[in-house]
Design an enzyme around this catalytic site. Structure first.
Site, short mmCIF file in Angstrom:
data_model
loop_
_atom_site.label_atom_id
_atom_site.label_comp_id
_atom_site.label_asym_id
_atom_site.label_seq_id
_atom_site.Cartn_x
_atom_site.Cartn_y
_atom_site.Cartn_z
N TYR A 273 5.84 7.84 1.87
CA TYR A 273 5.94 6.45 2.31
C TYR A 273 4.55 5.95 2.68
O TYR A 273 3.85 6.55 3.49
CB TYR A 273 6.86 6.38 3.54
N HIS B 6 7.71 -2.12 18.32
CA HIS B 6 7.55 -2.35 16.88
C HIS B 6 8.39 -3.49 16.31
O HIS B 6 8.04 -4.04 15.27
CB HIS B 6 7.88 -1.06 16.12
#
EC number: 2.3.1.21
Length: 775
Positions: free
Chosen positions: A583, A467
């Site tokens: 989120y 990531h």
């Protein structure tokens, strides 16, 4: 020994008559052709640098300016207003030569000035974001003029817009604090909100302004005031396992497997990925744009897509990127191989790659001692992996083999399992498929590579991506191209093999050699224990929602993303009996080197929607939807909350000062973490003629120990695929149960909006959460 002999370009012997050279013309020819390929790439890069350097003008426009200036001078007019004569005075040439050269110098300077002016204007145009906040059908005249001005007739390269993209602005601290308090209000009681308001006021009046000055200074100096700190402190400084906690996965087609032949699927997939790499290197990819507009997005994340790995450190990891790589690393049944993908400067055909992969599959040799589970070092804690690397992989045969993995274009796992939606338990198999891509056996992936491709025994495929170097949309763009190229461009023969011919003289894939001491084997076993416990705790549930898709949602004049987000919050309320900090990832790639921002989806409006009766719900849903869209637009245009507060917190740590406000804000758990995987290249998929070629999207592990991670992809007009994750160790979460709640919530909202007379529910919230036994 066969590989060693093939690598020798010439041999020589010393005789009484002198040195006798025995040249291998074939080997020298390979070296020559490989060098030609390298020089072609250099020339291509130089050409692209010139084209990018003068964008939005073109190199040929220089000639037009020169001709125009010379034509004007021929008409006995001085377009330079005396500058050409001033240049002539400093040129030691004849009069005619001075005139010509000074005209060329002036034309070049004028041309460069025009380029800078055009680039400045383009930057101003790209800095205009008001168009995002205007309602459909009510576009202002300013926006109309802006749209016409922004449209460029020239075909840009992948990175042409980079220098023209605006820098991410630093929001006023007063605005950020105010927006934070608004987002926190629905989740706090009155005493809690009063205390937080007091903390925020003290921070804004005192320490906040001091931190803000440092941050503004960084914004003036750096290309992006967030991205480098975000990459380092959120990703690279994490000392825990990156498997599950950071890496994410992408899946194959839902209903279709183009071929059941594992080697053939690997051959086409590797070819498609390398064709994409070629397009990236040559900058032949079109710049990604905001859907439905001409507005470009930052392409900086593409630079480290291939030939990149994350290497461990004591305090922080490091991303290493190499300019090029002519091989990929392959793992099969505990053995590592180096597979060369170029021969004599040309890319191997898919059929040749299939042949090479089949050689690996047919290789009966067993793993060397400690080799099989070596990959577990990348799945466990980072510090032990760094220590083993420093002691045992910094020289000799281990370093050479490790370099082959880390310098490879990407990593390939030939998995000996079968996966996909198949058999008598398709739903359960999808869940197992997701878990396999997320963590596998915890040692058969190389989690440090920028991405790893997994090819299963039955031909199913997928990927696992690290990531830190990029966000999911960049990898999704790559994966869309790969799937489409594999299925629709390269294709397969009737018996499932790759198309093309095979050069039977290809040298076999090179088996990597290791000398792994007992200390490394012991640490690999320890890392595997840590990783296996983490993997076993993950509860994954993947399901396609087929009741409706964005087609019906848009008919209601509602944003599909807002519809889904409100549905997810309603599902969470029913599942847990309350609300939580939510989120949603939003991109900030409208700005140079932009990455993500947080959309705090749980708002006062969305909570009120769930509390009111049926008649009030319809109106409140519209308000909540509009509020969500506005929050998303603000996040995209640099007016978010969390990245600004994060950077202020980093500055406070550098200054050695503590802020109770920032510490509390950044410690709040995201119990509902969501992300949409965008479909960016629908032109690659002909869903009308090939409706079965639907992508499953991808997912990630849960962010909070007691929360859910939800990824979703809106495919076509009639389907939404969901990926839900949680942890078995939390008794309050269950991914399957939450999936059921998501489906019910979406259907109830659709019924509510589509049929005003519907009385299917008396309350929007449908009473209280259900127990696992009831479900």
């Amino acid at each position: 020994m066969a590989e060693a002999h093939q690598a020798v370009a010439f041999q020589f012997t010393i005789t009484p008559e002198g040195i006798d050279l025995q040249l291998s013309h074939q080997a020298l020819n390979q070296i020559f052709l490989s060098g030609v390929r390298s020089w072609k790439k250099r020339v291509s890069r130089m050409r692209n640098r010139v084209i990018k350097g003068v964008y939005p003008a073109s190199p040929s426009s220089w000639l037009f300016v020169v001709i125009a200036i010379l034509a004007t001078m021929y008409m006995r007019s001085d377009p330079s207003m005396g500058l050409i004569k001033m240049i002539q005075q400093h040129l030691p040439l004849s009069t005619q030569g001075q005139t010509m050269l000074s005209a060329l110098v002036f034309s070049t300077l004028l041309w460069l000035s025009l380029i800078l002016a055009l680039r400045f204007c383009l930057k101003l145009l790209l800095s205009y974001h008001q168009w995002m906040f205007e309602q459909h059908g009510r576009v202002s005249n300013t926006t109309k003029v802006w749209v016409v001005s922004s449209a460029s007739s020239r075909k840009p390269l992948l990175y042409s817009y980079q220098t023209s993209l605006p820098h991410l602005p630093v929001p006023p601290i007063k605005d950020t604090v105010s927006r934070y308090l608004t987002s926190a209000r629905p989740l706090l009681t009155d005493p809690e909100f009063e205390r937080m308001t007091k903390l925020a006021g003290q921070f804004e009046a005192n320490l906040g302004n001091r931190l803000q000055r440092y941050l503004r200074l960084k914004a003036l100096w750096a290309t992006n005031y967030v991205s480098d700190w975000w990459e380092e402190y959120i990703y690279l400084r994490g000392r825990g396992p990156i498997m599950v906690n950071s890496n994410y996965y992408g899946m194959d087609f839902l209903y279709v497997t183009p071929t059941p032949v594992q080697a053939a699927r690997a051959g086409n997939t590797i070819t498609a990925l390398l064709l994409y790499r070629r397009k990236v290197n040559r900058e032949e990819l079109k710049p990604v744009r905001v859907p439905g507009t001409v507005i470009p997005l930052c392409a900086a994340q593409c630079e480290r897509m291939f030939n990149t790995t994350r290497t461990p450190g004591v305090e922080t990891d490091v991303l290493q990127h190499w300019q090029d790589s002519e091989f990929v690393a392959v793992y099969h049944r505990g053995r590592f191989f180096r597979l060369w993908v170029y021969l004599a400067g040309r890319l191997l055909s898919p059929r040749e790659l299939e042949h090479q992969i089949q050689r690996i599959l047919d290789d009966p040799s067993p793993p060397q001692p400690g080799e099989e589970k070596l990959g577990a070092l990348t799945a466990g804690e980072r510090v032990p992996w760094f220590q083993m690397r420093e002691r045992h992989f910094s020289s000799g045969i281990n370093k050479r083999s490790l370099d082959c993995i880390e310098r490879a274009a990407f990593f390939v796992t030939l998995d000996d399992e079968e996966q996909g939606m198949r058999g008598e338990d398709p739903a359960g198999n999808l869940d197992r498929y997701a878990k396999s891509l997320l963590h596998g056996k915890c040692y058969d992936r190389w989690f440090d590579k920028s991405f790893s491709i997994v090819i299963y025994k039955n031909g199913k495929s997928g990927l696992n991506a690290e990531h830190s170097w990029a966000d999911a949309p960049t990898v999704a763009h790559l994966w869309e191209y790969t799937l489409a190229t594999d299925a629709f461009q390269l294709g397969y023969t009737e018996d499932g093999h790759c198309k093309g011919d095979v050069d039977r003289s290809l040298p076999p894939p090179q088996r990597l050699a290791w000398d792994i001491p007992s200390e490394v084997q012991a640490q690999a076993s320890s890392s595997l224990v840590v990783a296996q416990a983490l993997a076993d705790d993950v509860d994954c549930h993947v399901f396609p929602f087929r009741d409706f898709g964005k087609g019906r949602i848009k008919k209601l004049r509602v944003s599909p993303d807002a519809f889904i987000q409100i549905g997810l919050q309603l599902a969470y309320f029913r599942d847990r009996g309350g609300f939580c900090l939510t989120y949603e990832a939003s991109m900030t790639r409208l700005f140079r080197e932009g990455r993500t921002e947080t959309v705090r989806s749980c708002s006062n409006e969305s909570i009120e929607f769930k509390k009111q009766n049926l008649d009030q719900c319809r109106h409140l849903f519209r308000l909540a939807s509009e509020r969500h869209q506005n929050l998303y637009r603000m996040a995209m245009t640099g007016a978010g909350i969390d990245r600004h507060l994060f950077c202020l917190y980093v500055v406070s740590k550098y200054l050695g000062v503590d802020s109770p406000f920032l510490k509390e804000v950044l410690s709040e758990p995201w119990r509902l973490s969501t992300s949409q995987t965008p479909v960016q290249q629908m032109e690659l998929f002909d869903l009308k003629n090939h409706p079965d070629f639907i992508s499953l999207g991808g997912g990630f592990g849960p962010v909070a120990d007691d929360g859910y991670g939800v990824s979703y992809i809106i495919v076509g007009e009639d389907m939404i695929n969901f990926h839900v994750s949680s942890k078995h160790s939390c008794s309050e979460t269950d991914s399957h149960r939450f999936g059921v709640q998501i489906s019910k919530a979406l259907q109830d909202i659709m019924n509510l909006l589509a049929d005003p007379k519907s009385q299917t529910t008396s309350k929007c919230q449908q009473a209280q959460p259900q127990s696992k036994k009831q479900l």
